[in-house]
Design an enzyme around this catalytic site. Sequence first.
Site, mmCIF file in Angstrom:
data_model
loop_
_atom_site.group_PDB
_atom_site.id
_atom_site.type_symbol
_atom_site.label_atom_id
_atom_site.label_comp_id
_atom_site.label_asym_id
_atom_site.label_seq_id
_atom_site.Cartn_x
_atom_site.Cartn_y
_atom_site.Cartn_z
ATOM 1 N N ARG A 256 -96.318 0.606 -48.920
ATOM 2 C CA ARG A 256 -95.323 1.679 -48.997
ATOM 3 C C ARG A 256 -94.838 1.959 -47.584
ATOM 4 N NH1 ARG A 256 -95.037 0.801 -53.571
ATOM 5 N NH2 ARG A 256 -95.354 2.132 -55.381
ATOM 6 N N GLU A 285 -86.397 4.930 -48.797
ATOM 7 C CA GLU A 285 -85.623 3.933 -49.551
ATOM 8 C C GLU A 285 -84.545 4.605 -50.401
ATOM 9 O OE1 GLU A 285 -88.460 1.699 -51.824
ATOM 10 O OE2 GLU A 285 -89.552 1.121 -50.042
ATOM 11 N N HIS A 303 -87.497 -3.780 -51.530
ATOM 12 C CA HIS A 303 -88.604 -3.359 -52.417
ATOM 13 C C HIS A 303 -88.612 -4.183 -53.715
ATOM 14 C CE1 HIS A 303 -91.420 0.223 -53.482
ATOM 15 N NE2 HIS A 303 -91.815 -0.906 -54.055
HETATM 16 O O1 LIG Z 1 -94.007 -1.240 -55.385
HETATM 17 C C1 LIG Z 1 -94.230 -1.505 -56.516
HETATM 18 C C2 LIG Z 1 -95.304 -0.934 -57.279
HETATM 19 O O2 LIG Z 1 -96.010 -0.026 -56.803
HETATM 20 O O3 LIG Z 1 -95.476 -1.365 -58.424
#
Ligand SMILES: O=CC(=O)O
Length: 339
Positions: A256, A285, A303
């Site tokens: 993250r 984001e 992402h």
């Molecule tokens: O980033 C993606 C997730 O946490 O599934």
Amino acid sequence: MADQEEEQDNTGDQNHKPQDLPQVLVLKPPPVLSVIGEESFLSNKYQFLKAWESPLPLHQFLTAHAGSIQAILCSGAAPVTDDLLQLLPSVRLVVTASAGTNHIDLEACHRRGISVTNAGNVFSDDGADAAVGLLIDVLRKITASDRYVRQGLWVSEGDYPLGSKLRGKRVGTVGLGGIGLEIAKRLEAFGCNVLYTSRKKKTFLSYPFYSYVCQLSAHSDALIICCALTDQTRHMIDKDVFSALGKEGVIVNVGRGAIVDEKEMVRCLVHGEIAGAGLDVFENEPDVPKELFELDNVVLSPHRAVFTPESFMALCELVVGNLEAFFSNKPLLSPVMDV
Ligand SMILES: O=CC(=O)O
């Protein structure tokens, strides 16, 4: 009420009246929906209440269904807060269609006796492939040299600078859960030396373990962030970690954005205090710091690390499996918290 009746008419299978089916709240469409399609994703054994389709303001929509919603299906797109749960006293399960759970108030779930499931290991392979892909891209300058060729610079400017070898690199993983373990396997096959930090040493593994991320960083040529975002890990990758990583060091983040002090990372990249970065996640984001756009030693991805049609199919089965397990009092398939 008319709106509710209409919503109910659109859901459920032929054998049950929709209002007899267990009600599952969906706050916002999880990313998987646009790929798999609602028909396949949302099993007809449940009545999915799609908050985003209701003409009612969210609070009113939730109040209208407060007593009957037993489960919530969510993703990072919509947080599950204590205030939300307060409005929904019958909720006993939160299923998130993501690996990360930082959008869920886990403490509130625990206190309220609500179980939580996540994507388990369905994203581990794709997350690991993407992390290693980003690392190789940064080291070998793959997308940067692709731009060079496309812009005709090979002809006008001559040969492109060499990248750096992957084999023999010391790669520290920050976190060694499902994705971290798959990253480690892949890196071993590439001839790298894997080291790691995590909440606890994994006694079944022989990779060198460091209790402190700064120590790990000081012994690594590259750091791959693949842990969860929690109060403990927020901004854990800070000035000291970058300085321990050093001028030749590379950072990859598929965890993250907020695990990294992004401002500090940008400063280090701009001033050449670290060598490069491969980033799939960002603090705000979809906003990405503009300074990164100018840097050829940075590879950016929106992402998407863990998402493929294949991982979404597996996720689909897992989500439905968790709901089925819960509503038939069987053990959950991928519990984060089973109360
Ligand atoms: O980033 C993606 C997730 O946490 O599934």
